[in-house]
Motif scaffolding. Structure first.
Motif, PDB file in Angstrom:
ATOM      1  N   VAL A 112     -19.961 -15.277  68.162  1.00  0.00           N
ATOM      2  CA  VAL A 112     -18.704 -15.315  67.410  1.00  0.00           C
ATOM      3  C   VAL A 112     -19.012 -15.599  65.941  1.00  0.00           C
ATOM      4  O   VAL A 112     -19.515 -16.676  65.591  1.00  0.00           O
ATOM      5  CB  VAL A 112     -17.758 -16.395  67.975  1.00  0.00           C
ATOM      6  CG1 VAL A 112     -16.422 -16.365  67.234  1.00  0.00           C
ATOM      7  CG2 VAL A 112     -17.540 -16.193  69.477  1.00  0.00           C
TER       8      VAL A 112
ATOM      9  N   ASN B  56     -14.096 -10.583  65.125  1.00  0.00           N
ATOM     10  CA  ASN B  56     -12.892 -11.388  64.931  1.00  0.00           C
ATOM     11  C   ASN B  56     -11.991 -10.797  63.853  1.00  0.00           C
ATOM     12  O   ASN B  56     -12.483 -10.385  62.796  1.00  0.00           O
ATOM     13  CB  ASN B  56     -13.266 -12.811  64.496  1.00  0.00           C
ATOM     14  CG  ASN B  56     -13.839 -13.623  65.617  1.00  0.00           C
ATOM     15  OD1 ASN B  56     -13.466 -13.459  66.768  1.00  0.00           O
ATOM     16  ND2 ASN B  56     -14.763 -14.510  65.295  1.00  0.00           N
TER      17      ASN B  56
ATOM     18  N   ASP C  80      -8.311 -15.039  66.870  1.00  0.00           N
ATOM     19  CA  ASP C  80      -9.762 -15.000  67.065  1.00  0.00           C
ATOM     20  C   ASP C  80     -10.147 -15.471  68.460  1.00  0.00           C
ATOM     21  O   ASP C  80     -11.080 -14.941  69.076  1.00  0.00           O
ATOM     22  CB  ASP C  80     -10.466 -15.844  65.996  1.00  0.00           C
ATOM     23  CG  ASP C  80     -10.449 -15.168  64.626  1.00  0.00           C
ATOM     24  OD1 ASP C  80      -9.833 -14.093  64.514  1.00  0.00           O
ATOM     25  OD2 ASP C  80     -11.045 -15.720  63.686  1.00  0.00           O
TER      26      ASP C  80
ATOM     27  N   THR D 192     -12.057 -13.266  71.322  1.00  0.00           N
ATOM     28  CA  THR D 192     -13.248 -13.807  71.994  1.00  0.00           C
ATOM     29  C   THR D 192     -13.064 -13.843  73.500  1.00  0.00           C
ATOM     30  O   THR D 192     -13.972 -13.494  74.265  1.00  0.00           O
ATOM     31  CB  THR D 192     -13.548 -15.220  71.453  1.00  0.00           C
ATOM     32  OG1 THR D 192     -13.796 -15.149  70.048  1.00  0.00           O
ATOM     33  CG2 THR D 192     -14.766 -15.820  72.138  1.00  0.00           C
TER      34      THR D 192
ATOM     35  N   GLY E  95     -16.513 -19.819  63.335  1.00  0.00           N
ATOM     36  CA  GLY E  95     -16.668 -19.467  64.739  1.00  0.00           C
ATOM     37  C   GLY E  95     -16.832 -20.686  65.628  1.00  0.00           C
ATOM     38  O   GLY E  95     -16.552 -20.616  66.838  1.00  0.00           O
TER      39      GLY E  95
ATOM     40  N   VAL F 122     -13.489 -21.532  66.813  1.00  0.00           N
ATOM     41  CA  VAL F 122     -13.072 -20.555  67.819  1.00  0.00           C
ATOM     42  C   VAL F 122     -13.683 -20.875  69.184  1.00  0.00           C
ATOM     43  O   VAL F 122     -12.987 -20.892  70.206  1.00  0.00           O
ATOM     44  CB  VAL F 122     -13.451 -19.128  67.383  1.00  0.00           C
ATOM     45  CG1 VAL F 122     -13.054 -18.117  68.459  1.00  0.00           C
ATOM     46  CG2 VAL F 122     -12.781 -18.778  66.052  1.00  0.00           C
TER      47      VAL F 122
END
Length: 257
Positions: A40, A69, A77, A81, A100, A103
């Motif tokens: 990510v 993303n 996001d 994912t 990330g 996320v």
């Protein structure tokens, strides 16, 4: 031992040593077979930021996917994912760089995720945003280099990419990072993680000691808070580009646990 026997013994040792090295290499080449790795990217980047790590993991047998993303919100996001996680067969090692990390802290609650790897990343607790974590801290130099478009999305100037974001990359590579960066919605810094997955998932942290984007001291605090296994690298913010072997090694270690 006569001369002929000595030569035979030396040749046998050499052959045996070469065979052992080749066998170990062959084993290492397939030691991640059956492992799914989902990467990510962070703000001011896209999936190509993992371009040096992906072949290293694939050479060891891992199945690797880099998420693209939208960088429009934490919810968006995380949704992107989770779609990638859902598409995997078997357990997933979830890796996040920079933004990330926020996320994966949310998306990592998915039952398929077996481990989290933070690469110079934010690792917020439940109910916490990036702005909450940075409250009261002085703004880093790169903030003055942010450019906001009409939709409220932020980009970094080429100068900031070269000198603050990726200062240890060769100039042509740093310029490529600047040209391919993904604009990041300014409201993302207020988005809060609802339930931080690192409370229940084992975590690893790659700490970039020469990071100008996220203070290395803050990285250490976050890594300690989440109980991560820490690897320190002499790297800018983009450790996956400047130290890809070290980053791949941490991901492999997480996969083997």
């Amino acid at each position: 031992m006569n001369t002929r026997m000595k030569k035979w013994f030396a040749a046998a040792c050499l052959f045996g040593g070469l065979f052992s090295v080749q066998a170990a290499h062959a084993e290492a080449q397939g030691d991640l077979k059956g492992t799914n790795v989902v990467l990510v990217h962070g703000a001011f980047a896209d999936g190509s930021s993992w371009s040096k790590v992906i072949p290293l993991l694939e050479a060891r047998g891992a199945h690797v996917v880099a998420v693209q993303n939208p960088l429009s919100s934490l919810a968006d996001d995380v949704a992107a994912t989770k779609r990638v996680i859902d598409a995997q067969t078997g357990p997933v090692v979830l890796v996040g760089h920079s933004w990330g990390g926020v996320v994966i802290s949310q998306a990592g609650n998915d039952d398929k995720v077996k481990a989290l790897v933070y690469v110079a990343a934010f690792a917020p607790d439940s109910g916490v945003s990036i702005n909450d974590m940075l409250k009261g801290k002085p703004a880093p130099a790169w903030v003055s280099q942010l450019q906001k478009d009409s939709g409220g999305f932020l980009t970094l100037s080429t100068d900031a990419i070269i000198h603050q974001f990726a200062q240890d990359l060769p100039l042509p590579e740093a310029r490529l990072v600047a040209a391919t960066q993904g604009p990041w919605f300014s409201g993302c810094t207020d988005d809060k993680v609802t339930t931080a997955a690192w409370h229940t998932k084992p975590s690893w942290y790659v700490l970039a000691e020469q990071d100008h984007m996220i203070d290395p001291g803050l990285q250490q605090v976050m890594a300690t808070q989440i109980g991560a296994t820490v690897t320190r690298v002499k790297s800018s913010h983009v450790a996956m580009l400047s130290q890809p072997k070290a980053v791949a090694a941490v991901i492999a270690a997480a996969a083997k646990k």
